[in-house]
Design a protein around this motif. Structure first.
Motif, PDB file in Angstrom:
ATOM      1  N   LEU A 109       0.716  -1.335  -0.135  1.00  0.00           N
ATOM      2  CA  LEU A 109       0.065  -0.116   0.143  1.00  0.00           C
ATOM      3  C   LEU A 109       0.858   1.276   0.074  1.00  0.00           C
ATOM      4  N   ALA A 110       1.861   1.205   0.837  1.00  0.00           N
ATOM      5  CA  ALA A 110       2.694   2.568   0.863  1.00  0.00           C
ATOM      6  C   ALA A 110       3.358   2.809  -0.447  1.00  0.00           C
ATOM      7  N   THR A 111       3.727   1.609  -1.241  1.00  0.00           N
ATOM      8  CA  THR A 111       4.422   1.971  -2.686  1.00  0.00           C
ATOM      9  C   THR A 111       3.300   2.626  -3.601  1.00  0.00           C
ATOM     10  N   ALA A 112       2.366   2.061  -3.327  1.00  0.00           N
ATOM     11  CA  ALA A 112       1.192   2.421  -4.385  1.00  0.00           C
ATOM     12  C   ALA A 112       0.758   3.989  -3.995  1.00  0.00           C
ATOM     13  N   TRP A 113       0.758   4.414  -2.786  1.00  0.00           N
ATOM     14  CA  TRP A 113       0.640   5.617  -2.579  1.00  0.00           C
ATOM     15  C   TRP A 113       1.936   6.689  -2.647  1.00  0.00           C
ATOM     16  N   LEU A 114       2.969   6.100  -2.447  1.00  0.00           N
ATOM     17  CA  LEU A 114       4.164   6.787  -2.829  1.00  0.00           C
ATOM     18  C   LEU A 114       4.164   7.378  -4.335  1.00  0.00           C
ATOM     19  N   VAL A 115       3.993   6.366  -5.094  1.00  0.00           N
ATOM     20  CA  VAL A 115       3.971   6.639  -6.489  1.00  0.00           C
ATOM     21  C   VAL A 115       2.817   7.518  -6.987  1.00  0.00           C
ATOM     22  N   TRP A 116       1.876   7.382  -6.305  1.00  0.00           N
ATOM     23  CA  TRP A 116       0.572   8.545  -6.531  1.00  0.00           C
ATOM     24  C   TRP A 116       0.901   9.834  -6.296  1.00  0.00           C
ATOM     25  N   ARG A 117       1.527   9.996  -4.949  1.00  0.00           N
ATOM     26  CA  ARG A 117       1.944  11.231  -4.145  1.00  0.00           C
ATOM     27  C   ARG A 117       3.099  11.881  -5.021  1.00  0.00           C
ATOM     28  N   LEU A 118       4.054  11.101  -5.802  1.00  0.00           N
ATOM     29  CA  LEU A 118       5.033  11.588  -6.559  1.00  0.00           C
ATOM     30  C   LEU A 118       4.538  11.993  -7.989  1.00  0.00           C
ATOM     31  N   THR A 119       3.533  11.353  -8.334  1.00  0.00           N
ATOM     32  CA  THR A 119       3.439  11.644  -9.889  1.00  0.00           C
ATOM     33  C   THR A 119       1.989  11.914 -10.050  1.00  0.00           C
ATOM     34  N   HIS A 120       0.674  11.475  -9.549  1.00  0.00           N
ATOM     35  CA  HIS A 120      -0.296  11.889  -9.602  1.00  0.00           C
ATOM     36  C   HIS A 120      -0.796  11.120 -11.049  1.00  0.00           C
ATOM     37  N   SER A 121      -0.135   9.854 -11.390  1.00  0.00           N
ATOM     38  CA  SER A 121      -0.454   9.474 -12.726  1.00  0.00           C
ATOM     39  C   SER A 121      -1.053   7.954 -12.528  1.00  0.00           C
ATOM     40  N   ALA A 122      -2.035   7.745 -13.067  1.00  0.00           N
ATOM     41  CA  ALA A 122      -2.418   6.253 -13.180  1.00  0.00           C
ATOM     42  C   ALA A 122      -1.736   5.384 -13.860  1.00  0.00           C
ATOM     43  N   LEU A 154       2.685   1.168 -14.337  1.00  0.00           N
ATOM     44  CA  LEU A 154       3.845   0.837 -15.010  1.00  0.00           C
ATOM     45  C   LEU A 154       4.576   0.315 -13.762  1.00  0.00           C
ATOM     46  N   ILE A 155       4.706   0.709 -12.527  1.00  0.00           N
ATOM     47  CA  ILE A 155       5.164   0.292 -11.425  1.00  0.00           C
ATOM     48  C   ILE A 155       4.710  -0.977 -11.049  1.00  0.00           C
ATOM     49  N   GLY A 156       3.390  -1.226 -11.103  1.00  0.00           N
ATOM     50  CA  GLY A 156       2.856  -2.561 -10.890  1.00  0.00           C
ATOM     51  C   GLY A 156       3.559  -3.554 -12.161  1.00  0.00           C
TER      52      GLY A 156
END
Length: 428
Positions: A29-42, A47-49
């Protein structure tokens, strides 16, 4: 319900994994939230997944050959140690404030390579932890209970930690939690038989595994439905930060509780499976579980009401876990021992490997039509796959029956078969 815990080695495995998996779910969960916080990109979430899961697709089948060749206990100890180093590295980068998106991408690939070997090793070792193999179905169900207890605690705890002190502490806790499973593995007393004698080339053994899996219709059908499930169903998790913020207007707390609700449903499904005394009748539960999951995905995609979404996440978790746990149990029951590592690697490929492309596909489609409608489409495909499996189920049962009789799972059927044969001979 707890009969598999009477085995010392399984008890150690269960206790160590129970601690470690809480950290694992916190990191997800932390990884998904970190990526969203840094990029705001679905698209970046997808891509990270993709980066974290593509190694499972590329290397899991080859890993299965080595799982059948090597000492599974030592191999699992190695993969857990490497996973601990990966989490601690991620924690260091985030806590120091120097994390960049490319570093997350690289560390996800590294974790994916570890998982390609770790998951088939873990699944194949399970039966070696039991003194009585008749407890296998219970051990698989208890494993699912453990995973989903962690799924319930981990994301909820992660949501609270992220909101208060940041994502980096989730990664640090995860890294330290691996010590529990490494210690539990070191305390086990196992006498594993490593395959000896002349070996074929890896590519030939890999081919033998594929030929066996797709030549036996029950295993083939389970793996194909799992592959569809992995492609269109499992990737819904990478879109949950988008659903949380855009459809439900929530934050990290909201996401944590949503994933925790999924954990409640999954835990309920695992406890139900643990209460079953036999694998007989499990086949019919696969299409039911996938249908429940598909309907729930459609509902989540259409919902703008937080309470209703929480309820749907419970049913999503139930369908998700029952499908995976039942498929795992049936594969482990049906497979020949010398093929166990390769079949469990195909199991990993089917749901984790295909989720690789599913995450990328989900992120791309969500960027065009939005995350809600992407989930609706995924739910429709899941329901279609479930109906196809249900249609073939009577034929699959007939092909599985001789294996169950040979292994003593259907002793009554065995006796009935002998009586019917004797009666036919008498009439003739």
């Amino acid at each position: 319900m707890l009969r598999a815990l009477r085995h010392r080695n399984y008890r150690l495995f269960f206790s160590g994994q129970s601690v470690s998996l809480i950290g694992t779910w916190m990191t997800r969960l932390a990884t998904a939230w970190l990526v969203w916080r840094l990029t705001h990109s679905a698209e970046m979430l997808g891509l990270i997944g993709f980066a974290g899961q593509v190694p499972s697709f590329l290397f899991a089948s080859i890993a299965g050959v080595w799982v059948d060749r090597l000492n599974r206990h030592r191999l699992l100890t190695l993969t857990q140690t490497l996973a601990m180093l990966q989490s601690l590295t991620l924690a260091t980068l985030v806590l120091s404030g120097r994390i960049e998106i490319w570093e997350i991408f690289a560390l996800q690939i590294f974790q994916g390579v570890i998982n390609a070997f770790d998951m088939p090793t873990r699944q194949s070792l399970l039966i070696d932890l039991l003194d009585d193999r008749r407890d296998l179905s219970n051990a698989v169900a208890l494993n699912s209970t453990m995973v989903n207890g962690a799924r319930l605690i981990g994301p909820t705890l992660a949501g609270l930690i992220i909101a208060s002190i940041g994502e980096g502490w989730c990664f640090l806790i995860d890294g330290l939690s691996y010590l529990a499973v490494i210690i539990s593995l070191s305390l086990m007393h196992l006498n594993l038989q490593v395959r000896t004698g002349k070996r074929k080339r890896v590519i030939h053994e890999l081919y033998d595994g594929f030929r066996y899996a797709f030549g036996f219709s029950p295993i083939r059908a389970i793996l194909l439905l799992l592959a569809l499930f992995g492609l269109v169903g499992i990737p819904f998790r990478v879109l949950m930060p988008v659903i949380t913020t855009q459809s439900l207007h929530g934050n990290a707390h909201t996401l944590g509780f949503l994933m925790g609700a999924m954990g409640i449903g999954a835990l309920a499904g695992a406890l139900y499976l643990a209460s079953r005394a036999s694998v007989v009748g499990l086949g019919r539960m696969i299409p039911v579980a996938v249908t429940i999951f598909g309907i729930s995905l459609i509902g989540i995609g259409l919902s703008h009401w937080y309470a209703f979404s929480l309820l749907l996440m419970v049913t999503t978790g139930f369908g998700f876990m029952v499908q995976l746990a039942v498929s795992n149990t049936l594969l482990q029951t049906l497979v020949r021992e010398e093929m166990r590592g390769r079949i469990m690697s195909l199991y990993t490929m089917a749901f984790m490997g295909m989720a690789t492309f599913g995450s990328l596909l989900a992120g791309t489609i969500a960027g065009v039509i939005g995350a809600p409608f992407t989930l609706v489409i995924a739910g429709v495909f899941c329901i279609a796959g479930a109906l196809g499996f249900a249609y073939k189920l009577p034929m699959l049962r007939e092909h599985a029956r001789p294996v169950y009789i040979e292994k003593g799972i259907l002793p009554l059927a065995d006796e009935s078969l002998r009586e019917a044969t004797a009666l036919e001979e008498k009439v003739e």
